[in-house]
Design an enzyme around this catalytic site. Structure first.
Site, PDB file in Angstrom:
ATOM      1  N   ASP A 126       0.810  -1.217   0.000  1.00  0.00           N
ATOM      2  CA  ASP A 126       0.000   0.000   0.000  1.00  0.00           C
ATOM      3  C   ASP A 126       0.852   1.280   0.000  1.00  0.00           C
ATOM      4  O   ASP A 126       2.084   1.207  -0.060  1.00  0.00           O
ATOM      5  CB  ASP A 126      -0.920  -0.070   1.242  1.00  0.00           C
ATOM      6  CG  ASP A 126      -2.299   0.494   0.976  1.00  0.00           C
ATOM      7  OD1 ASP A 126      -2.435   1.320   0.069  1.00  0.00           O
ATOM      8  OD2 ASP A 126      -3.235   0.106   1.700  1.00  0.00           O
ATOM      9  N   GLY A 162      -2.756   4.597  -8.258  1.00  0.00           N
ATOM     10  CA  GLY A 162      -2.611   5.277  -9.549  1.00  0.00           C
ATOM     11  C   GLY A 162      -1.682   6.481  -9.530  1.00  0.00           C
ATOM     12  O   GLY A 162      -1.550   7.186 -10.538  1.00  0.00           O
ATOM     13  N   GLU A 164       1.356   9.005  -9.841  1.00  0.00           N
ATOM     14  CA  GLU A 164       2.406   9.136 -10.865  1.00  0.00           C
ATOM     15  C   GLU A 164       2.106   8.249 -12.081  1.00  0.00           C
ATOM     16  O   GLU A 164       2.988   7.600 -12.629  1.00  0.00           O
ATOM     17  CB  GLU A 164       3.787   8.806 -10.275  1.00  0.00           C
ATOM     18  CG  GLU A 164       4.135   9.727  -9.127  1.00  0.00           C
ATOM     19  CD  GLU A 164       5.610   9.721  -8.776  1.00  0.00           C
ATOM     20  OE1 GLU A 164       6.439   9.358  -9.633  1.00  0.00           O
ATOM     21  OE2 GLU A 164       5.914  10.101  -7.634  1.00  0.00           O
ATOM     22  N   ASP A 183      -9.827   3.857  -2.979  1.00  0.00           N
ATOM     23  CA  ASP A 183     -10.550   2.655  -2.526  1.00  0.00           C
ATOM     24  C   ASP A 183     -11.965   2.552  -3.089  1.00  0.00           C
ATOM     25  O   ASP A 183     -12.667   3.546  -3.233  1.00  0.00           O
ATOM     26  CB  ASP A 183     -10.675   2.659  -1.001  1.00  0.00           C
ATOM     27  CG  ASP A 183      -9.338   2.426  -0.346  1.00  0.00           C
ATOM     28  OD1 ASP A 183      -8.312   2.544  -1.033  1.00  0.00           O
ATOM     29  OD2 ASP A 183      -9.332   2.139   0.857  1.00  0.00           O
TER      30      ASP A 183
END
Ligand code: GLA
Length: 398
Positions: A126, A162, A164, A183
């Site tokens: 994460d 997502g 960069e 999320d």
């Protein structure tokens, strides 16, 4: 070789959040096997955030919470492996995980070694609490290399939402799948937003590295950790699952498999839909047409939307998905709340009438073959629902 097709499994987060433990994992593992999920391809059982203690031990190792996992993680991994499944765990590229547990920033190699020693097969990684001066790509690459250094085949599920434009570099750093959005929540607007934000970024998604639209909420009916806003209807869950299959994205069930309703369980195991998701060529859907440019959002939906994502616009959508072996899917989505006719002009799908070809169309849900259709096809779709046809090209002139 792993991740040749979109990975499939179950993940604890959507329903259980921090309320996870060994007993739950064993029960889910047993169900995945006994109730046919594994046989259909759902092979990874992933323990998400909140499995560890809040402090590392004196040697700097992550420690499974002894109240939740009293026999440690190797024991859990052995159970899951003996059931015939693979096991996944969670860490984060930042200083702390999203729920505030110790995370792998500057501990990449030791944590990867620990995971491998337990027999872990999958790491979800994460992006919370990521240091401002650190470089996102380098850190994901570092964990990827740390996993490689273990010599164990561990699927790297990178989850940087997502950032960069992750779709443009995740394949090169060794990720097998990459979360491309914030999320998912268990409501219609959330999954539509996610789909619409990614539909133009799918061309780099394919074998060995898939764009991951997040864990499914199909069958949750607002029971659990990501219940926000109005629960989905059965039709909306059908839209969600078929959109995920059309994209060819990883399929991770988030619902409680112990209590999911039989109808949605059948859908999650539907052979025809899974074949579309798992198609060998992994081509993204082509947007044949979109009508109406405005997607109305109610005030309530606006509040629960995950973030202002870019929309493709249009409420009546027609997609063509090219499969392997000369087969195709034509899919219709009605984003209105009331029934509408949706038309597919075959010329827009690359099959003008003058070509002398039509499509033999079979309804994916009913199995009914509607015969050979040429020039255009039109179907009436109820509000917030979809129709999918599996098609073959057929010569129509003499
Ligand atoms: C982030 C991720 C979720 C989940 C939670 C756990 O929000 O995007 O999928 O893993 O963290 O805290």
């Amino acid at each position: 070789m792993i991740a040749k097709r979109p990975p499939m499994g179950w993940n604890s987060w959507n329903t259980f959040g921090k309320d996870i433990n060994e007993t739950l994992v064993f029960e889910i593992a047993d169900i995945m096997v006994k109730e046919g999920y594994l046989e259909k391809g759902y092979e990874y059982l992933v323990i998400d955030d909140c499995w560890a203690l809040k402090e590392r031990d004196a040697e700097g190792n992550l420690v499974p919470d002894p109240e939740k996992f009293p026999h440690g993680m190797k024991y859990v991994a052995d159970y899951v492996h003996n059931a015939g499944l693979k096991i996944g765990i969670y860490s984060c590229a930042g200083i702390l995980t999203c729920a505030g547990y110790p995370s792998s920033y500057d501990h990449e190699y030791e944590d990867a070694r620990l995971f491998a020693s337990w027999g872990i097969d999958f790491l979800k990684y994460d992006f919370c609490n990521f240091p401002q001066n650190a470089d996102c790509k380098t850190r994901y690459l570092t964990m990827s290399m740390a996993l490689k250094a273990t010599g164990r085949e561990i699927l790297f599920s990178a989850c940087n939402w997502g950032r960069e434009e992750s779709w443009s570099w995740m394949r090169s750093i060794g990720a097998h799948m990459y979360r491309s959005t914030g999320d998912i929540f268990d409501n219609y607007r959330s999954f539509i937003n996610i789909f619409q934000s990614q539909v133009e970024h799918l061309c780099q998604s394919g074998p060995y590295c898939f764009n991951d639209l997040d864990m499914l909420t199909v069958g949750m009916y607002n029971q659990g950790n990501v219940a926000v806003g109005k629960p989905c209807t059965e039709n909306e869950y059908r839209m969600q699952f078929t959109l995920w299959c059309l994209v060819g994205t990883p399929l991770f069930i988030g619902a409680d498999l112990r209590s999911i309703c039989p109808k949605l369980k059948d859908m999650l195991q539907n052979k025809a839909l899974l074949e579309i998701d798992q198609d060998e060529e992994s081509r993204p859907p082509y947007l044949v047409s979109k009508r109406s440019v405005h997607v109305p959002v109610s005030d309530e939906e606006r509040k629960t939307a995950i973030e202002p994502l870019k929309r493709i616009g249009g409420q009546l959508l027609t997609f063509l998905k090219i499969l392997s072996d000369f087969e195709f899917v034509i899919a219709y989505y009605n984003l209105h709340t009331d029934e509408h006719e949706i038309l597919c002009s075959f010329a827009d799908a690359g099959i003008p009438l003058a070509s002398g070809y039509g499509l033999s169309m079979t309804d994916v849900f009913t199995g009914e073959n509607i015969g050979v259709v040429n020039d255009y096809h039109k179907v009436s779709v109820t509000g917030h629902d979809c129709r999918l046809y599996r098609c073959k090209m057929v010569k129509i002139d003499a």
